[in-house]
Design a protein around this motif. Structure first.
Motif, PDB file in Angstrom:
ATOM      1  N   PHE A  12       0.988  -1.097  -0.156  1.00 36.66           N
ATOM      2  CA  PHE A  12      -0.275   0.122   0.089  1.00 36.66           C
ATOM      3  C   PHE A  12       0.676   1.073   0.015  1.00 36.66           C
ATOM      4  O   PHE A  12       2.377   0.974  -0.152  1.00 36.66           O
ATOM      5  N   GLU A  13       0.194   2.458  -0.871  1.00 38.20           N
ATOM      6  CA  GLU A  13       1.163   4.051  -0.328  1.00 38.20           C
ATOM      7  C   GLU A  13       0.994   3.999   1.042  1.00 38.20           C
ATOM      8  O   GLU A  13      -0.803   4.228   1.226  1.00 38.20           O
ATOM      9  N   PRO A  14       1.924   4.917   1.440  1.00 38.03           N
ATOM     10  CA  PRO A  14       1.565   5.110   2.808  1.00 38.03           C
ATOM     11  C   PRO A  14       0.770   6.830   2.776  1.00 38.03           C
ATOM     12  O   PRO A  14       1.451   7.633   1.828  1.00 38.03           O
ATOM     13  N   ASP A  15       0.342   7.608   3.725  1.00 38.89           N
ATOM     14  CA  ASP A  15       0.175   9.011   3.317  1.00 38.89           C
ATOM     15  C   ASP A  15       0.543  10.112   3.520  1.00 38.89           C
ATOM     16  O   ASP A  15       1.114  11.354   3.418  1.00 38.89           O
ATOM     17  N   LEU A  16       1.663   9.460   4.766  1.00 38.03           N
ATOM     18  CA  LEU A  16       2.677  10.194   5.385  1.00 38.03           C
ATOM     19  C   LEU A  16       3.845   9.611   5.430  1.00 38.03           C
ATOM     20  O   LEU A  16       3.467   8.433   5.868  1.00 38.03           O
ATOM     21  N   VAL A  17       5.173  10.069   5.761  1.00 40.56           N
ATOM     22  CA  VAL A  17       6.090   9.432   5.674  1.00 40.56           C
ATOM     23  C   VAL A  17       6.822  10.326   7.507  1.00 40.56           C
ATOM     24  O   VAL A  17       6.606  11.417   7.041  1.00 40.56           O
ATOM     25  N   LEU A  18       6.942   9.822   7.928  1.00 48.15           N
ATOM     26  CA  LEU A  18       7.391  10.758   9.727  1.00 48.15           C
ATOM     27  C   LEU A  18       8.965  10.401   9.930  1.00 48.15           C
ATOM     28  O   LEU A  18       8.983   8.805  10.036  1.00 48.15           O
ATOM     29  N   SER A  19       9.558  10.686  10.345  1.00 51.73           N
ATOM     30  CA  SER A  19      10.828  10.274  10.661  1.00 51.73           C
ATOM     31  C   SER A  19      11.632  10.903  11.865  1.00 51.73           C
ATOM     32  O   SER A  19      11.008  12.129  12.480  1.00 51.73           O
ATOM     33  N   GLY A  20      11.972  10.161  13.167  1.00 55.14           N
ATOM     34  CA  GLY A  20      13.233  10.244  14.500  1.00 55.14           C
ATOM     35  C   GLY A  20      12.185   9.363  15.080  1.00 55.14           C
ATOM     36  O   GLY A  20      12.025   8.372  14.797  1.00 55.14           O
ATOM     37  N   ILE A  21      12.146  10.156  16.976  1.00 57.78           N
ATOM     38  CA  ILE A  21      12.724  11.479  16.514  1.00 57.78           C
ATOM     39  C   ILE A  21      13.645  11.547  17.310  1.00 57.78           C
ATOM     40  O   ILE A  21      14.181  10.999  17.846  1.00 57.78           O
ATOM     41  N   ASN A  22      14.629  12.258  16.213  1.00 57.81           N
ATOM     42  CA  ASN A  22      16.400  12.296  15.941  1.00 57.81           C
ATOM     43  C   ASN A  22      16.521  12.778  18.377  1.00 57.81           C
ATOM     44  O   ASN A  22      16.589  13.554  18.391  1.00 57.81           O
ATOM     45  N   LYS A  23      17.525  12.293  18.243  1.00 57.53           N
ATOM     46  CA  LYS A  23      18.634  12.223  19.687  1.00 57.53           C
ATOM     47  C   LYS A  23      19.265  13.177  19.368  1.00 57.53           C
ATOM     48  O   LYS A  23      20.601  12.686  18.599  1.00 57.53           O
ATOM     49  N   GLY A  24      18.925  14.776  19.377  1.00 60.66           N
ATOM     50  CA  GLY A  24      19.947  16.113  18.436  1.00 60.66           C
ATOM     51  C   GLY A  24      19.419  16.676  18.044  1.00 60.66           C
ATOM     52  O   GLY A  24      18.542  16.064  17.098  1.00 60.66           O
ATOM     53  N   ALA A  25      19.622  18.163  17.848  1.00 62.73           N
ATOM     54  CA  ALA A  25      19.182  18.478  17.022  1.00 62.73           C
ATOM     55  C   ALA A  25      20.085  18.281  15.480  1.00 62.73           C
ATOM     56  O   ALA A  25      20.656  17.457  15.421  1.00 62.73           O
ATOM     57  N   ASN A  26      18.905  18.834  14.694  1.00 61.01           N
ATOM     58  CA  ASN A  26      18.923  18.741  13.301  1.00 61.01           C
ATOM     59  C   ASN A  26      18.711  19.912  12.626  1.00 61.01           C
ATOM     60  O   ASN A  26      17.703  20.809  11.615  1.00 61.01           O
ATOM     61  N   LEU A  27      19.595  20.894  13.245  1.00 61.14           N
ATOM     62  CA  LEU A  27      19.416  22.634  12.834  1.00 61.14           C
ATOM     63  C   LEU A  27      20.360  23.153  11.323  1.00 61.14           C
ATOM     64  O   LEU A  27      21.400  22.865  11.562  1.00 61.14           O
ATOM     65  N   GLY A  28      20.110  24.089  11.172  1.00 62.72           N
ATOM     66  CA  GLY A  28      20.888  24.777  10.478  1.00 62.72           C
ATOM     67  C   GLY A  28      21.767  23.488   9.236  1.00 62.72           C
ATOM     68  O   GLY A  28      20.940  23.205   8.225  1.00 62.72           O
ATOM     69  N   ASP A  29      22.637  23.989   9.081  1.00 58.88           N
ATOM     70  CA  ASP A  29      23.492  22.500   8.194  1.00 58.88           C
ATOM     71  C   ASP A  29      23.074  21.222   7.799  1.00 58.88           C
ATOM     72  O   ASP A  29      23.746  20.356   7.631  1.00 58.88           O
ATOM     73  N   ASP A  30      23.028  21.229   9.325  1.00 62.67           N
ATOM     74  CA  ASP A  30      22.521  20.216  10.067  1.00 62.67           C
ATOM     75  C   ASP A  30      21.794  19.033   9.007  1.00 62.67           C
ATOM     76  O   ASP A  30      22.372  17.659   9.203  1.00 62.67           O
TER      77      ASP A  30
END
Ligand code: MN
Length: 251
Positions: free
Chosen positions: A81-99
């Motif tokens: 089946f085709e998902p309606d939405l993809v979620l990723s995480g919850i990551n341990k640590g920030a993903n800000l700016g260049d990250d």
């Protein structure tokens, strides 16, 4: 509604379990995540070996590949089946700016977007985070809001949540990416057989952290939501480059 969940910290990461637990009451969830910590692999795809899929329990799959492999496999033939939405995480640590360019968490969401699905990446701003409850509630609220009032734009939402109790979160802000100073130096270590090996050092401290950035929002207790696009073209510089090229002899 069918929601695919992945991450880069691996199938056993507490942040993944917190996200899955929070989202499960809202939709049919399928979890496909790497069998190990694949933080920092960006959008790597495994092309030189086959990828194993191990079903740990119903709808939970451990994958011998990268975050991008997980989402790619799921959408391009593994799931019926085709998902309606993809979620990723919850990551341990920030993903800000260049990250975001290094992040496997963001990459899993980007792969969902590349394959035509709406996608969201979630991160908590501190590596020391052990309690993902606040972030899971915020993720659930955001997904519920999207289900009630779809946000139809061709974008990945990059969500960074301060590592604080829920009552200390001041609200949420739409932000732009800031950027960091140059990374900290590499860290040499000496092995017992005389060789020197190196650890990549920590990311640089924030450089562009003014109001409106993801850094500023999270530093001040707000959830940061940055809409990401994949087009890295420096559009304002293209005409200048075209002019410069005209002046170059091509012989
Ligand atoms: Mn990670």
């Amino acid at each position: 509604m069918n929601i695919l969940i992945s991450n880069d910290d691996g199938i056993h990461a507490p942040g993944l379990h917190a996200l899955a637990k929070a989202i499960a009451p809202l939709a049919n969830i399928t979890v496909m995540a790497p069998d190990r910590d694949y933080s920092g692999v960006s959008n790597a795809l495994t092309l030189d070996k086959p990828i194993a899929v191990t079903e740990l329990k119903p709808n939970w799959y451990s994958i011998s590949g990268t975050p991008t492999d997980c989402v790619h496999l799921a959408i391009t033939g593994f799931l019926d089946f085709e998902p309606d939405l993809v979620l990723s995480g919850i990551n341990k640590g920030a993903n800000l700016g260049d990250d975001v360019l290094y992040s496997g968490t963001v990459a899993a969401a980007v792969e969902g977007r590349n394959l035509g699905l709406p996608a969201i990446a979630f991160s908590v701003t501190e590596h020391a985070c052990k309690n993902f409850d606040t972030a899971a509630i915020i993720a659930k609220n955001l997904v519920e809001s999207l289900m009630a009032k779809p946000f139809k734009h061709n974008t990945v939402l990059n969500v960074n949540i301060p590592n604080k109790p829920l009552q200390d979160i001041k609200g949420q802000k739409a932000t732009r990416l800031g950027y960091r100073h140059r990374a900290e130096p590499i860290i040499p270590t000496h092995c017992p057989r005389g060789r020197v090996f190196y650890w990549v050092g920590p990311a640089g401290k924030g450089a562009d952290v003014g109001e409106g950035t993801d850094f500023h929002a999270t530093e001040n207790g707000y959830v940061s939501i940055t809409p990401l696009q994949i087009d890295l073209t420096a559009h304002t510089i293209t005409p200048t480059l075209a002019n410069w090229l005209k002046g170059i002899a091509n012989d």
